[in-house]
Design an enzyme around this catalytic site. Structure first.
Site, PDB file in Angstrom:
ATOM      1  N   LYS A  45      -2.143   1.269   2.363  1.00  0.00           N
ATOM      2  CA  LYS A  45      -2.019  -0.133   1.982  1.00  0.00           C
ATOM      3  C   LYS A  45      -2.547  -1.078   3.064  1.00  0.00           C
ATOM      4  O   LYS A  45      -2.899  -2.207   2.775  1.00  0.00           O
ATOM      5  CB  LYS A  45      -0.574  -0.447   1.611  1.00  0.00           C
ATOM      6  CG  LYS A  45      -0.193   0.275   0.308  1.00  0.00           C
ATOM      7  CD  LYS A  45       1.188  -0.058  -0.176  1.00  0.00           C
ATOM      8  CE  LYS A  45       1.429   0.475  -1.584  1.00  0.00           C
ATOM      9  NZ  LYS A  45       1.650   1.932  -1.631  1.00  0.00           N
TER      10      LYS A  45
HETATM   11  C1  LIG Z   1       1.595   2.750  -2.754  1.00  0.00           C
HETATM   12  C2  LIG Z   1       1.465   4.207  -2.492  1.00  0.00           C
HETATM   13  C3  LIG Z   1       0.965   5.111  -3.474  1.00  0.00           C
HETATM   14  C4  LIG Z   1       0.617   4.674  -4.880  1.00  0.00           C
HETATM   15  O1  LIG Z   1      -0.492   3.839  -4.958  1.00  0.00           O
HETATM   16  P1  LIG Z   1      -0.829   3.050  -6.318  1.00  0.00           P
HETATM   17  O2  LIG Z   1      -1.958   2.158  -5.999  1.00  0.00           O
HETATM   18  O3  LIG Z   1       0.430   2.310  -6.681  1.00  0.00           O
HETATM   19  O4  LIG Z   1      -1.160   4.077  -7.347  1.00  0.00           O
HETATM   20  C5  LIG Z   1       0.807   6.428  -3.109  1.00  0.00           C
HETATM   21  N1  LIG Z   1       1.144   6.884  -1.880  1.00  0.00           N
HETATM   22  C6  LIG Z   1       1.632   6.059  -0.934  1.00  0.00           C
HETATM   23  C7  LIG Z   1       2.001   6.628   0.384  1.00  0.00           C
HETATM   24  C8  LIG Z   1       1.806   4.702  -1.200  1.00  0.00           C
HETATM   25  O5  LIG Z   1       2.296   3.883  -0.249  1.00  0.00           O
END
Ligand SMILES: *Cc1c(COP(=O)(O)O)cnc(C)c1O
Length: 469
Positions: A112
């Site tokens: 993220k």
């Molecule tokens: C947010 C997240 C996901 C999922 O991502 P999406 O875009 O919601 O599909 C998967 N793994 C981790 C570690 C995350 O923080």
């Protein structure tokens, strides 16, 4: 570039207004009106570029008209300057023609950061020019909160309030949020669960009177800028592995369908991607759609991969929009039938269209731990549980052994010690250098009752760099 709503009724916006918007006024999500498309020669000419320069080339068409080239270049250089690995998103080989794209070298150790480090800088740039301030209110069960705070902590024009459920996030995740200080950073521990936090955010978007005219901005993946930033690393990975002359397949640990939707867009922009695997945990609404054309809401199952514990995937609407020939009226009907009845199927040929590119698997907690242990035994690498789900699904769903398979490594394993310990490899875990003293750092956080009036009163009392709005 203009952006339109998936439900066809909201006005089209330019990039900077999309950045500042949450949901469209018709309840839809914004998508580009026309996706840029690159030729193979153009993509091939980007081989070997540093990450931020590749990012400039991939994202430039999305921001033209809103941000000058020189400014955008500088913003991207700053965005990726504080990642802990010089390759930003390095590939690590796990098996024969099988790779993990490590997306966890950013400040908060999850993918993220790629989008939220950029989002904070884009917001500040545009707000400074407009002479405006905004407030961000976000709910988090873990990764989003710390990444959003890290991304916004230097912003002059943004106050950020992150709600997490009191005593219900892991200690690493809590500390990653509460040890960041600034007069524009506010951590609120709500005496409730994650859903309570999320409901308060939704209600605040619906009725913004308590903000006294200050604009509220969304940091979850309904914000287009987050998707946009994630397109880049698909190009980056493919270029390392012989693309675009060669196709590449990706397996993506998936919750809200944001990260994998970015891969789908990369393909539509000209990158040869032969297969996209939707890897879910037991919260498998997307797997049930991909395998059986049933998009039906289920109850929430807590798992060892909490960042994918969702009941409904907010970004899936963006894919459905394309599958329905970008017909906003059809989408509005489909989504309202979902709201009323809790589920739908799409017409057979539309589903078949999705299945040409997507495969899927739902991985249990047991299989997740098994995969962490197997990969550690064969390579010495410790996977986080989300990434392990991606690896497991890649191994089960792979269509061709000749095509490189890239699993998105979405988080560093220290963020999820429970799964790693259950897999029996916890001893191999170490906090990265920049977080070594995390457990000694001072924390700042306000505990608030599970009551929206109390939360909103806190925001209006502190929303202007700690002073009242
Ligand atoms: C947010 C997240 C996901 C999922 O991502 P999406 O875009 O919601 O599909 C998967 N793994 C981790 C570690 C995350 O923080």
């Amino acid at each position: 570039m203009r952006y339109i709503s998936t439900r066809g009724q909201a006005p089209a916006l330019n990039f900077e207004d999309v950045l500042l918007a949450g949901l469209a006024t018709d309840g839809g999500l914004y998508v580009p009106e026309n996706l840029p498309r690159f030729t193979q020669e153009e993509i091939a000419s980007w081989a070997g570029l540093p990450y931020h320069e590749l990012a400039f080339r991939v994202m430039r068409p999305f921001v033209t008209g809103s941000i000058a080239d020189a400014d955008f270049k500088q913003i991207l250089q700053d965005t990726y300057a504080n990642f802990a690995h010089p390759a930003i998103a390095p590939l690590r080989q796990l098996g024969s023609n099988e790779w993990v794209l490590e997306l966890f070298h950013g400040p908060t150790l999850a993918f993220k950061d790629f989008a939220l480090q950029l989002l904070g800088r884009l917001l500040d740039h545009i707000l400074a020019r407009r002479g405006e301030r905004v407030v961000i209110i976000g709910a988090t069960s873990g990764d989003t909160g710390s990444a959003a705070i890290e991304g916004c902590k230097h912003c002059e024009n943004v106050d950020i309030f992150i709600l997490h459920p009191h005593q219900r996030v892991s200690e690493v995740q809590r500390r990653q949020m509460t040890t960041l200080f600034g007069d524009n950073i506010h951590n609120l521990a709500v005496e409730g669960n994650f859903d309570d936090c999320q409901e308060m955010v939704k209600a605040s978007f619906a009725d913004q009177g308590f903000l006294k005219g200050t604009r509220l901005v969304a940091v979850n993946s309904i914000n287009w800028a987050r998707i946009m930033a994630q397109i880049v690393y698909y190009f980056h990975a493919a270029l390392q592995l012989g693309g675009p002359a060669r196709s590449v397949a990706f397996s993506v640990p998936t919750g809200n369908f944001g990260d994998i939707f970015a891969g789908y867009l990369a393909r539509n922009m000209g990158l040869p991607i032969s297969q996209l695997i939707v890897a879910t945990n037991r919260n498998d609404i997307l797997h049930r759609f991909m395998s059986g054309n049933q998009y039906v809401k289920d109850t929430l199952h807590p798992t060892l991969s909490p960042s994918m514990d969702i009941m409904v995937s907010s970004n899936f609407e963006r894919l459905l929009f394309d599958l329905h020939g970008r017909n906003g009226t059809a989408l509005a009907q489909l989504m309202s039938s979902f709201k009323l009845g809790g589920g739908f199927s799409v017409e057979e040929d539309r589903w078949a269209e999705a299945r040409r590119l997507f495969d899927s698997m739902a991985v249990t907690d047991e299989q997740t731990c098994e995969t962490i242990a197997q990969v550690f035994a064969s390579t010495g690498e410790v996977l986080d549980p989300h990434t392990a789900i991606g690896v497991r699904a890649a191994r089960e769903c792979r269509r061709s052994l000749d095509i490189p398979m890239v699993v998105l490594g979405t988080a560093h394993p220290v963020k999820f010690p429970e799964a790693v310990e259950k897999a029996g490899v916890g001893k191999a875990l170490h906090l990265p250098a920049h977080l070594e003293d995390l457990f000694q750092r001072e924390e700042r956080c306000t505990v608030v009752p599970n009551d929206i009036a109390a939360v909103q009163a806190f925001v209006s009392a502190h929303g202007n760099r700690g002073k009242p709005l």
